[in-house]
Design a protein around this motif. Structure first.
Motif, mmCIF file in Angstrom:
data_model
loop_
_atom_site.group_PDB
_atom_site.id
_atom_site.type_symbol
_atom_site.label_atom_id
_atom_site.label_comp_id
_atom_site.label_asym_id
_atom_site.label_seq_id
_atom_site.Cartn_x
_atom_site.Cartn_y
_atom_site.Cartn_z
ATOM 1 N N THR A 85 -35.654 36.046 97.168
ATOM 2 C CA THR A 85 -34.272 36.179 97.644
ATOM 3 C C THR A 85 -33.832 34.968 98.451
ATOM 4 O O THR A 85 -32.715 34.485 98.290
ATOM 5 C CB THR A 85 -34.114 37.452 98.499
ATOM 6 N N LYS A 91 -31.162 39.055 93.359
ATOM 7 C CA LYS A 91 -30.418 40.176 93.933
ATOM 8 C C LYS A 91 -30.957 41.480 93.350
ATOM 9 O O LYS A 91 -30.368 42.079 92.438
ATOM 10 C CB LYS A 91 -28.923 40.023 93.646
ATOM 11 N N ALA A 121 -28.556 44.918 99.567
ATOM 12 C CA ALA A 121 -28.905 45.417 98.236
ATOM 13 C C ALA A 121 -29.113 46.930 98.207
ATOM 14 O O ALA A 121 -29.549 47.474 97.194
ATOM 15 C CB ALA A 121 -30.163 44.709 97.733
#
Length: 351
Positions: A85, A91, A121
């Protein structure tokens, strides 16, 4: 305090190791109610799996939590690769995932960034730190303070065992347990630390060592990794930690009749799984030192006997104590200062 006292090598590390029984007691008396409250709130949301994020010493605490989650809860758990990330911009869909970030300082930018990304997320985010005012605590939905107090020595000791206990109590809380297995740990830890003279005698074996192999299985494997880290960052001796199963898959070939090997042998299933490894090591004539129960120590070249009758899931909190002392004693014997290992900083700012 005089200037002479202030510069005694290892004084700070020694004092912080000695604080550990009091820290464990503080967590049980003051921290446990809050930990249970957080655990109950998260359990009500029923996360389907758990991801653990950490670096260095805290990464070994996170690995211990992975064992707890998989064994006691039956939930899948994994250790994250933060660069997916922070560097690659991935993602992932973390809906219904619990992300636990473990950090002594709570200040490393990549830990903060990955936790923020996890929350964005859809993850439930929990920070476990020794600093409730840290950036990591601020970006997390939940926070557990491990209550270790300021840690000034560069090698982490009391924050590690505090993280282990806090994580154990949290996992116990997730399944509605009372954490009774931990109730005697402060007194048992004090008893182990009082036996420093035994460890000082063991340290003579490693004063001139060129390398070390450290092995264990199950709940003891995080201890092997943490012991290797402590020895490398204080003594500068290359120390290779292996799961016993991995050691048999090739690295055993580097062990000969003069190779120093330290085996952490849990009293339970982890120790049973390690037995074939111990047999092979003895067969190769290795200099085998065992941290474990008396009968295992007696069958080795030397060792340190741990208290009997401790539930396996919390033995790691005691197993690491003689190994912290060993790192300290070997470092002192080699004429170095364990308080200030070269090229290390207390907060490592990885990105």
């Amino acid at each position: 305090m005089s200037d002479t006292q202030a510069h005694v090598p290892g004084r700070i590390m020694a004092a912080e190791m000695a604080e550990q029984p009091a820290v464990l007691r503080r967590i049980l008396d003051e921290g446990a109610p809050k930990i249970r409250e957080i655990a109950a709130e998260i359990a009500a949301r029923n996360p389907r799996f758990v991801l653990l994020t950490a670096r260095g010493t805290s990464d070994n605490a996170a690995l211990y939590a992975k064992y707890l989650i998989e064994v006691l809860l039956g939930k899948p758990a994994g250790l994250t690769s933060m660069s997916t990330t922070t560097a690659y911009g991935a993602k992932p869909d973390l809906t219904d995932c619990l992300v636990i970030t473990v950090s002594q300082s709570g200040g490393s930018p990549d830990l903060v960034a990955s936790t923020k990304a996890a929350r964005d997320a859809g993850a439930i985010t929990l920070a476990v730190t020794n600093n409730p005012a840290s950036p990591l605590a601020e970006v997390s939905e939940f926070h557990i303070d491990v209550l270790a107090g300021p840690e000034k020595a560069l090698p982490a000791t009391k924050t590690y065992t505090a993280e282990l206990l806090a994580l154990y109590l949290f996992v116990e809380g997730l399944r509605g347990g009372d954490g009774a297995a931990a109730k005697d740990l402060p007194e048992l830890a004090a008893g182990v630390l009082a036996r420093q003279a035994e460890v000082r005698a063991l340290a003579e074996r490693y004063r001139f060592a060129q390398r070390l192999v450290i092995t264990s299985r199950g709940y003891g494997y995080p201890t092997a990794r943490e012991a290797a880290l402590k020895l490398m960052e204080t003594t500068y001796i290359p120390a290779s930690p292996f799961s016993g199963a991995d050691l048999l898959h090739g690295p055993l070939a580097m062990v000969d009749n003069v190779s120093p090997v330290i085996a952490i042998v849990p009293d339970g299933k982890g120790g049973e799984a390690l037995q074939p490894v111990l047999d092979r090591l003895r067969g190769r004539g290795a200099d085998l030192v065992v941290i474990g129960q008396r009968e295992q120590v007696d069958a080795a070249s030397a060792g340190f006997a741990l208290p009997a009758g401790v539930p396996e899931e919390v033995q790691a909190i005691l197993e690491i104590l003689p190994l912290q002392l060993l790192a300290y004693e070997v470092t002192i014997a080699r004429g170095q200062d364990p308080d200030a290992p070269r090229a290390l900083a207390k907060v490592t700012e990885t990105h």
